[in-house]
Design an enzyme around this catalytic site. Structure first.
Site, PDB file in Angstrom:
ATOM      1  N   ARG A  22       0.923  -1.222   0.079  1.00 30.66           N
ATOM      2  CA  ARG A  22       0.049   0.037  -0.013  1.00 30.66           C
ATOM      3  C   ARG A  22       0.752   1.232  -0.031  1.00 30.66           C
ATOM      4  O   ARG A  22       0.540   2.160  -0.530  1.00 30.66           O
ATOM      5  CB  ARG A  22      -0.894   0.010   1.267  1.00 30.66           C
ATOM      6  CG  ARG A  22      -2.074  -1.265   1.128  1.00 30.66           C
ATOM      7  CD  ARG A  22      -2.913  -1.116   2.321  1.00 30.66           C
ATOM      8  NE  ARG A  22      -1.863  -1.498   3.322  1.00 30.66           N
ATOM      9  CZ  ARG A  22      -2.391  -1.347   4.745  1.00 30.66           C
ATOM     10  NH1 ARG A  22      -3.351  -0.549   4.918  1.00 30.66           N
ATOM     11  NH2 ARG A  22      -1.374  -1.519   5.748  1.00 30.66           N
ATOM     12  N   ASN A  66      -5.972  -2.770   1.823  1.00 33.82           N
ATOM     13  CA  ASN A  66      -5.948  -4.229   1.945  1.00 33.82           C
ATOM     14  C   ASN A  66      -7.460  -4.790   2.082  1.00 33.82           C
ATOM     15  O   ASN A  66      -8.339  -4.145   2.652  1.00 33.82           O
ATOM     16  CB  ASN A  66      -5.169  -4.677   3.424  1.00 33.82           C
ATOM     17  CG  ASN A  66      -3.743  -4.629   3.138  1.00 33.82           C
ATOM     18  OD1 ASN A  66      -3.094  -4.357   2.157  1.00 33.82           O
ATOM     19  ND2 ASN A  66      -2.963  -4.510   4.225  1.00 33.82           N
TER      20      ASN A  66
END
Length: 96
Positions: free
Chosen positions: A24, A42
């Site tokens: 990320r 996520n």
């Protein structure tokens, strides 16, 4: 964000070893470097989902980067679906 012919937005789902490897944060850095808008998060199933929006060329470049991911990641698949530019806020953020 103005909607023009050379801009697009995609929802992207990345699977493989993509959680616990900084995916990320790496995605946000790459998106900011390419001046893209959107978000990354996520998912509970172990995948990473992202909304990427911007000029067609930059979105295409980001997709290419996502196919490899950051060091430590092992990307199995990158699935895309078009979405509306109208729902994209300026900037790129990590959610969840």
């Amino acid at each position: 964000m103005a909607v023009t012919d050379d801009r697009k937005a995609l929802l992207v789902r990345i699977t493989g070893r993509v959680q616990g490897v900084g995916f990320r944060f790496w995605t946000r850095g790459q998106a900011e470097r390419l001046s893209l808008s959107g978000w990354v998060r996520n998912e509970d199933d172990g995948s990473v989902k992202a909304l990427i929006a911007g000029p067609d060329r930059a979105v295409s470049a980001m997709l290419q980067l996502l196919r490899n991911g950051p060091p430590g990641a092992l990307v199995s698949s990158v699935e895309t679906a078009s979405t509306s530019l109208g729902e994209v806020s300026p900037g790129f953020r990590i959610t969840k």
